[in-house]
Write a protein that holds these residues in place. Structure first.
Motif, PDB file in Angstrom:
ATOM      1  N   GLU A 183       0.429  -0.088   0.213  1.00 20.46           N
ATOM      2  CA  GLU A 183       0.525   0.390   1.597  1.00 20.46           C
ATOM      3  C   GLU A 183       1.300  -0.605   2.463  1.00 20.46           C
ATOM      4  O   GLU A 183       2.124  -0.214   3.285  1.00 20.46           O
ATOM      5  CB  GLU A 183      -0.866   0.613   2.188  1.00 20.46           C
ATOM      6  CG  GLU A 183      -1.594   1.797   1.603  1.00 20.46           C
ATOM      7  CD  GLU A 183      -3.031   1.893   2.106  1.00 20.46           C
ATOM      8  OE1 GLU A 183      -3.414   3.000   2.506  1.00 20.46           O
ATOM      9  OE2 GLU A 183      -3.742   0.868   2.102  1.00 20.46           O
ATOM     10  N   ALA A 184       1.030  -1.877   2.266  1.00 22.04           N
ATOM     11  CA  ALA A 184       1.713  -2.901   3.057  1.00 22.04           C
ATOM     12  C   ALA A 184       3.203  -2.941   2.734  1.00 22.04           C
ATOM     13  O   ALA A 184       4.036  -3.122   3.638  1.00 22.04           O
ATOM     14  CB  ALA A 184       1.076  -4.264   2.799  1.00 22.04           C
ATOM     15  N   PRO A 193       1.305  -4.384  11.143  1.00 26.24           N
ATOM     16  CA  PRO A 193       0.279  -3.542  10.524  1.00 26.24           C
ATOM     17  C   PRO A 193      -0.606  -4.349   9.581  1.00 26.24           C
ATOM     18  O   PRO A 193      -0.151  -5.306   8.964  1.00 26.24           O
ATOM     19  CB  PRO A 193       1.082  -2.510   9.740  1.00 26.24           C
ATOM     20  CG  PRO A 193       2.489  -2.649  10.169  1.00 26.24           C
ATOM     21  CD  PRO A 193       2.640  -3.987  10.814  1.00 26.24           C
ATOM     22  N   ASN A 194      -1.847  -3.946   9.481  1.00 25.86           N
ATOM     23  CA  ASN A 194      -2.790  -4.586   8.575  1.00 25.86           C
ATOM     24  C   ASN A 194      -3.295  -3.530   7.591  1.00 25.86           C
ATOM     25  O   ASN A 194      -4.286  -2.865   7.840  1.00 25.86           O
ATOM     26  CB  ASN A 194      -3.953  -5.193   9.374  1.00 25.86           C
ATOM     27  CG  ASN A 194      -4.916  -5.941   8.475  1.00 25.86           C
ATOM     28  OD1 ASN A 194      -4.628  -6.223   7.320  1.00 25.86           O
ATOM     29  ND2 ASN A 194      -6.076  -6.251   9.014  1.00 25.86           N
ATOM     30  N   TYR A 195      -2.577  -3.375   6.490  1.00 30.66           N
ATOM     31  CA  TYR A 195      -2.928  -2.372   5.496  1.00 30.66           C
ATOM     32  C   TYR A 195      -3.849  -2.983   4.443  1.00 30.66           C
ATOM     33  O   TYR A 195      -3.679  -4.141   4.073  1.00 30.66           O
ATOM     34  CB  TYR A 195      -1.666  -1.814   4.835  1.00 30.66           C
ATOM     35  CG  TYR A 195      -0.793  -1.058   5.798  1.00 30.66           C
ATOM     36  CD1 TYR A 195      -1.197   0.166   6.310  1.00 30.66           C
ATOM     37  CD2 TYR A 195       0.434  -1.567   6.202  1.00 30.66           C
ATOM     38  CE1 TYR A 195      -0.403   0.862   7.205  1.00 30.66           C
ATOM     39  CE2 TYR A 195       1.242  -0.874   7.088  1.00 30.66           C
ATOM     40  CZ  TYR A 195       0.815   0.346   7.583  1.00 30.66           C
ATOM     41  OH  TYR A 195       1.606   1.034   8.461  1.00 30.66           O
ATOM     42  N   PRO A 196      -4.795  -2.203   3.934  1.00 35.83           N
ATOM     43  CA  PRO A 196      -5.783  -2.755   3.004  1.00 35.83           C
ATOM     44  C   PRO A 196      -5.269  -2.982   1.583  1.00 35.83           C
ATOM     45  O   PRO A 196      -5.881  -3.724   0.827  1.00 35.83           O
ATOM     46  CB  PRO A 196      -6.903  -1.713   3.014  1.00 35.83           C
ATOM     47  CG  PRO A 196      -6.238  -0.441   3.414  1.00 35.83           C
ATOM     48  CD  PRO A 196      -5.109  -0.838   4.320  1.00 35.83           C
ATOM     49  N   THR A 197      -4.162  -2.360   1.198  1.00 39.24           N
ATOM     50  CA  THR A 197      -3.661  -2.538  -0.161  1.00 39.24           C
ATOM     51  C   THR A 197      -2.202  -2.990  -0.138  1.00 39.24           C
ATOM     52  O   THR A 197      -1.470  -2.718   0.814  1.00 39.24           O
ATOM     53  CB  THR A 197      -3.755  -1.230  -0.978  1.00 39.24           C
ATOM     54  OG1 THR A 197      -2.842  -0.280  -0.436  1.00 39.24           O
ATOM     55  CG2 THR A 197      -5.176  -0.680  -0.992  1.00 39.24           C
ATOM     56  N   THR A 198      -1.797  -3.623  -1.195  1.00 45.13           N
ATOM     57  CA  THR A 198      -0.417  -4.096  -1.305  1.00 45.13           C
ATOM     58  C   THR A 198       0.590  -2.951  -1.258  1.00 45.13           C
ATOM     59  O   THR A 198       1.582  -3.047  -0.521  1.00 45.13           O
ATOM     60  CB  THR A 198      -0.250  -4.938  -2.588  1.00 45.13           C
ATOM     61  OG1 THR A 198      -1.105  -6.071  -2.496  1.00 45.13           O
ATOM     62  CG2 THR A 198       1.186  -5.389  -2.772  1.00 45.13           C
ATOM     63  N   LYS A 233       5.061  -0.497   1.894  1.00 44.69           N
ATOM     64  CA  LYS A 233       5.747   0.665   2.478  1.00 44.69           C
ATOM     65  C   LYS A 233       6.293   0.344   3.872  1.00 44.69           C
ATOM     66  O   LYS A 233       7.276   0.931   4.305  1.00 44.69           O
ATOM     67  CB  LYS A 233       4.813   1.878   2.538  1.00 44.69           C
ATOM     68  CG  LYS A 233       4.653   2.550   1.197  1.00 44.69           C
ATOM     69  CD  LYS A 233       3.813   3.789   1.295  1.00 44.69           C
ATOM     70  CE  LYS A 233       3.625   4.366  -0.095  1.00 44.69           C
ATOM     71  NZ  LYS A 233       2.781   5.544  -0.094  1.00 44.69           N
ATOM     72  N   ALA A 234       5.658  -0.607   4.553  1.00 44.17           N
ATOM     73  CA  ALA A 234       6.143  -0.998   5.880  1.00 44.17           C
ATOM     74  C   ALA A 234       7.557  -1.572   5.796  1.00 44.17           C
ATOM     75  O   ALA A 234       8.339  -1.463   6.743  1.00 44.17           O
ATOM     76  CB  ALA A 234       5.196  -2.013   6.507  1.00 44.17           C
ATOM     77  N   TYR A 265      12.140  -3.320  -2.116  1.00 44.83           N
ATOM     78  CA  TYR A 265      10.877  -2.575  -2.140  1.00 44.83           C
ATOM     79  C   TYR A 265      10.543  -2.145  -3.570  1.00 44.83           C
ATOM     80  O   TYR A 265       9.412  -2.342  -4.038  1.00 44.83           O
ATOM     81  CB  TYR A 265      10.953  -1.365  -1.212  1.00 44.83           C
ATOM     82  CG  TYR A 265       9.801  -0.404  -1.370  1.00 44.83           C
ATOM     83  CD1 TYR A 265       8.554  -0.696  -0.832  1.00 44.83           C
ATOM     84  CD2 TYR A 265       9.953   0.788  -2.066  1.00 44.83           C
ATOM     85  CE1 TYR A 265       7.487   0.173  -0.982  1.00 44.83           C
ATOM     86  CE2 TYR A 265       8.894   1.665  -2.223  1.00 44.83           C
ATOM     87  CZ  TYR A 265       7.663   1.354  -1.683  1.00 44.83           C
ATOM     88  OH  TYR A 265       6.608   2.217  -1.846  1.00 44.83           O
TER      89      TYR A 265
END
Length: 162
Positions: free
Chosen positions: A8-9, A1-6, A11-12, A37
């Motif tokens: 969000e990233a 995944p390529n999330y725009p914020t840290t 959460k992966a 996490y």
């Protein structure tokens, strides 16, 4: 995944499929993944808060004084021009002073928003948004302040440093 914020990233990391993969190969247990996490999120929030406080401090102690000096110089020039009845160039000086004044007001308002975001317990997203808004106004001010009065390297100077 390529999330725009840290956040969000990060959460992966705790996605069920990822936890299952870690557990399957004995890398981490579910508790260990969640623990990591939480630590990563806490560290991210701490760093964002430090960046926000530094942005606020630099703006109030370095940026605003530089803009104020530029506005003061323009006001002196306008007063001299008005006192000597010099009309040529007066309108442009007044327009530049208005622009600077509006930018200083905008920066002051953005500082207030950033300060409010910093006061929130979990305000990392608002801190990031406030810093971005503040940065836009500061970037515009930088373009309107004389190089001799601007105390920091300007972007164009940093681009061409060897």
């Amino acid at each position: 995944p390529n999330y725009p914020t840290t956040p969000e990233a990060l959460k992966a990391l705790v996605a069920p499929a990822n936890i299952a993969l870690f557990e399957k190969y004995g890398v981490f247990s579910k508790v260990e993944v969640h623990s990591r996490y939480e630590i990563f999120i806490e560290e991210y929030n701490r760093k964002i808060r430090i960046e926000g406080e530094l942005s606020l401090n630099m703006t109030r102690t370095i940026i605003l004084p530089a803009g104020s000096k530029q506005l003061s110089e323009l006001a002196k020039t306008i007063a001299v021009m008005t006192g000597t009845d010099l009309k040529a160039g007066l309108a442009s000086q007044k327009a530049q002073a208005e622009t600077l004044g509006k930018l200083l007001d905008s920066i002051d308002a953005e500082c207030g928003r950033l300060e409010k975001a910093l006061s929130l317990k979990d305000g990392s997203a608002k801190i990031v948004d406030s810093m971005a808004a503040l940065r836009k106004s500061v970037d515009l001010l930088e373009k309107n302040v004389d190089d001799e009065l601007w105390p920091l390297p300007k972007y164009r100077e940093m681009l061409f440093i060897n």
